[in-house]
Design a protein around this motif. Structure first.
Motif, PDB file in Angstrom:
ATOM      1  N   UNK A  27      43.345  37.279  38.036  1.00  0.00           N
ATOM      2  CA  UNK A  27      43.805  38.779  37.652  1.00  0.00           C
ATOM      3  C   UNK A  27      43.076  39.089  36.359  1.00  0.00           C
ATOM      4  N   UNK A  28      42.414  38.258  35.603  1.00  0.00           N
ATOM      5  CA  UNK A  28      41.831  38.216  34.311  1.00  0.00           C
ATOM      6  C   UNK A  28      40.428  38.414  34.299  1.00  0.00           C
ATOM      7  N   UNK A  29      39.636  38.630  35.463  1.00  0.00           N
ATOM      8  CA  UNK A  29      38.382  38.805  35.659  1.00  0.00           C
ATOM      9  C   UNK A  29      37.653  40.047  34.993  1.00  0.00           C
ATOM     10  N   UNK A  30      36.742  40.014  34.253  1.00  0.00           N
ATOM     11  CA  UNK A  30      36.279  41.079  33.307  1.00  0.00           C
ATOM     12  C   UNK A  30      34.690  41.385  34.145  1.00  0.00           C
ATOM     13  N   UNK A  31      34.076  40.211  34.346  1.00  0.00           N
ATOM     14  CA  UNK A  31      32.820  40.749  35.109  1.00  0.00           C
ATOM     15  C   UNK A  31      32.163  39.316  36.058  1.00  0.00           C
ATOM     16  N   UNK A  49      24.628  40.979  35.324  1.00  0.00           N
ATOM     17  CA  UNK A  49      26.151  41.097  35.109  1.00  0.00           C
ATOM     18  C   UNK A  49      26.744  42.078  35.830  1.00  0.00           C
ATOM     19  N   UNK A  50      27.937  42.005  36.789  1.00  0.00           N
ATOM     20  CA  UNK A  50      28.598  43.318  37.351  1.00  0.00           C
ATOM     21  C   UNK A  50      29.996  43.243  36.940  1.00  0.00           C
ATOM     22  N   UNK A  51      30.304  44.261  36.361  1.00  0.00           N
ATOM     23  CA  UNK A  51      31.608  44.483  35.595  1.00  0.00           C
ATOM     24  C   UNK A  51      32.446  44.988  36.766  1.00  0.00           C
ATOM     25  N   UNK A  52      33.870  44.879  36.722  1.00  0.00           N
ATOM     26  CA  UNK A  52      34.842  45.350  37.703  1.00  0.00           C
ATOM     27  C   UNK A  52      35.143  46.692  37.165  1.00  0.00           C
ATOM     28  N   UNK A  53      35.609  47.512  38.139  1.00  0.00           N
ATOM     29  CA  UNK A  53      35.667  49.083  37.713  1.00  0.00           C
ATOM     30  C   UNK A  53      37.127  49.358  37.911  1.00  0.00           C
ATOM     31  N   UNK A  99      32.648  33.407  37.269  1.00  0.00           N
ATOM     32  CA  UNK A  99      33.506  34.655  36.703  1.00  0.00           C
ATOM     33  C   UNK A  99      33.429  34.402  35.357  1.00  0.00           C
ATOM     34  N   UNK A 100      33.755  35.620  34.596  1.00  0.00           N
ATOM     35  CA  UNK A 100      33.808  35.694  33.231  1.00  0.00           C
ATOM     36  C   UNK A 100      35.216  36.518  33.118  1.00  0.00           C
ATOM     37  N   UNK A 101      36.019  35.577  32.494  1.00  0.00           N
ATOM     38  CA  UNK A 101      37.560  35.961  32.522  1.00  0.00           C
ATOM     39  C   UNK A 101      38.017  36.154  31.223  1.00  0.00           C
ATOM     40  N   UNK A 108      35.773  33.689  28.609  1.00  0.00           N
ATOM     41  CA  UNK A 108      35.403  32.175  28.887  1.00  0.00           C
ATOM     42  C   UNK A 108      35.090  32.295  30.452  1.00  0.00           C
ATOM     43  N   UNK A 109      34.435  30.971  30.817  1.00  0.00           N
ATOM     44  CA  UNK A 109      34.106  30.849  32.292  1.00  0.00           C
ATOM     45  C   UNK A 109      35.089  30.687  33.197  1.00  0.00           C
ATOM     46  N   UNK A 110      35.045  31.352  34.384  1.00  0.00           N
ATOM     47  CA  UNK A 110      36.149  31.162  35.230  1.00  0.00           C
ATOM     48  C   UNK A 110      35.656  30.019  36.446  1.00  0.00           C
TER      49      UNK A 110
END
Length: 387
Positions: A27-31, A49-53, A99-101, A108-110
């Motif tokens: 749930x803490x995913x940023x991109x 890099x692909x960011x969530x929307x 994952x970047x969270x 940090x890396x996920x």
């Protein structure tokens, strides 16, 4: 955990959509950091890099076709070898996704996902309608069905004693081990049967013009009415479509000009036009000069009976434009020659040494004038090209 929800075909043209959809249950995913790595060496080719929307907080989708297109290039090979591997026209790759969270305000890396699947593209771009029907087994040599060559010509076409013909195909898992050439007389009696070993490689080019088959294999075409080309596996079973070429002898009063051009399928096509007419456009740079010059201590505009120049040409650049003409076209020729107009890579053969010369087609408009829709009227194509 990262999941791939949607992915492209295992094999497909680089110019068509290569859409991936990935999701994370964090749930803490940023991109997502997505690396495209070369399949064998794992060298990183692309790092995106692909960011969530807000409307899709668990995943992203992206299309890699724009970047993949720049990583493959079909380069023409005009050697007399019957078969040769084509290296730069294909690319096999895989994805490495991180994952970047958000962790207490720090990034940090996920999870890290290294895709075990390999994806392969080649230097082609099918039109939208054709790609909507795309099945990799139609174009990749496989054990399920007869694969097609990357050719826009119909199954039966014409070749002459002067023409060129390159056939490209995609040899999945190197299943095709031989190319078979059979010649027949006009009554259908077989004259020659030759099966030659193929090199290893995903994309293979065959040089199957009559004159090359004569030079490389010693085939005598004096009694040939037509010949056939197909691919065989280790058990000598046919695993490709069969191309048939009707053999014609050119009229001696025609001057042929052979064209080779890359196509949307990712192969190379050939066509012969005739009787080139040359026109030359010259651009000159001039410099004004003083017509009065010293001649024996006296200024004169006439020295030894020659009037002095008023304008001196300091540079001259000429460009040649040629116009060539086709024989009356069949409807299938009329249709596939539209790719000559749109091709980004067009070459003509130098009749003096058989080298290929890059040219620019000047025609920008092309009318697909079919006999069946024009009352049977014959259609000839006039092409202008610059070199």
């Amino acid at each position: 955990m990262i999941s791939i929800i949607k992915k492209p075909f295992r094999y497909q043209p680089a110019g068509n959509p290569a859409i991936f959809q990935i999701e994370s249950n964090n749930p803490d995913i940023v991109y997502f950091e997505v690396k495209v790595a070369e399949a064998l060496t794992e060298a990183i080719l692309i790092n995106q890099r692909y960011f969530i929307r807000p409307n899709y907080v668990t995943g992203v989708s992206f299309n890699l076709s724009n970047v993949l297109t720049n990583l493959v290039q079909l380069k023409l090979n005009n050697t007399i070898n019957l078969a040769a591997a084509v290296e730069d026209a294909t690319l096999s790759y895989k994805l490495i996704i991180t994952e970047k969270v958000n962790s207490s305000g720090s990034l940090i890396n996920g999870s890290v996902y290294s895709d075990v699947n390999l994806y392969t593209v080649w230097d082609g771009s099918f039109d939208r309608q054709l790609f909507s029907l795309f099945n990799p087994d139609d174009y990749i040599v496989n054990s399920n069905k007869l694969a097609k060559f990357l050719s826009i010509k119909p199954t039966i076409s014409n070749q002459s004693d002067n023409s060129l013909e390159h056939l490209h195909f995609l040899n999945g898992d190197n299943l095709a081990t031989k190319v078979r050439i059979r010649t027949f007389d006009k009554s259908g009696n077989q004259l020659n049967l030759v099966a030659e070993e193929l090199p290893e490689g995903l994309m293979i080019k065959l040089n199957v013009s009559p004159r090359n088959l004569t030079e490389v294999l010693g085939i005598d075409f004096s009694s040939v009415g037509y010949y056939k080309i197909d691919l065989l596996n280790l058990d000598d079973e046919i695993i490709s479509e069969t191309k048939q070429y009707n053999y014609l002898v050119e009229s001696c009063n025609l001057e042929p000009v052979n064209f080779l051009f890359t196509t949307s399928l990712g192969g190379v096509e050939s066509f012969t036009f005739y009787n080139p007419k040359q026109s030359i456009n010259t651009t000159k740079t001039t410099l004004k000069s003083n017509v009065l010059q010293l001649n024996g201590g006296v200024y004169s505009d006439n020295i030894a009976g020659v009037l002095n120049q008023t304008d001196k040409i300091i540079s001259s650049v000429s460009k040649s434009t040629y116009t060539v003409f086709s024989n009356p076209l069949t409807d299938s020729e009329t249709i596939y020659l539209k790719e000559l107009i749109s091709s980004q890579n067009v070459y003509v053969e130098n009749s003096l040494n058989d080298n290929l010369i890059p040219v620019t087609i000047k025609n920008n408009n092309y009318s697909v004038a079919l006999r069946k829709t024009s009352g049977g009227k014959l259609n000839r194509l006039e092409i202008q090209y610059e070199m």
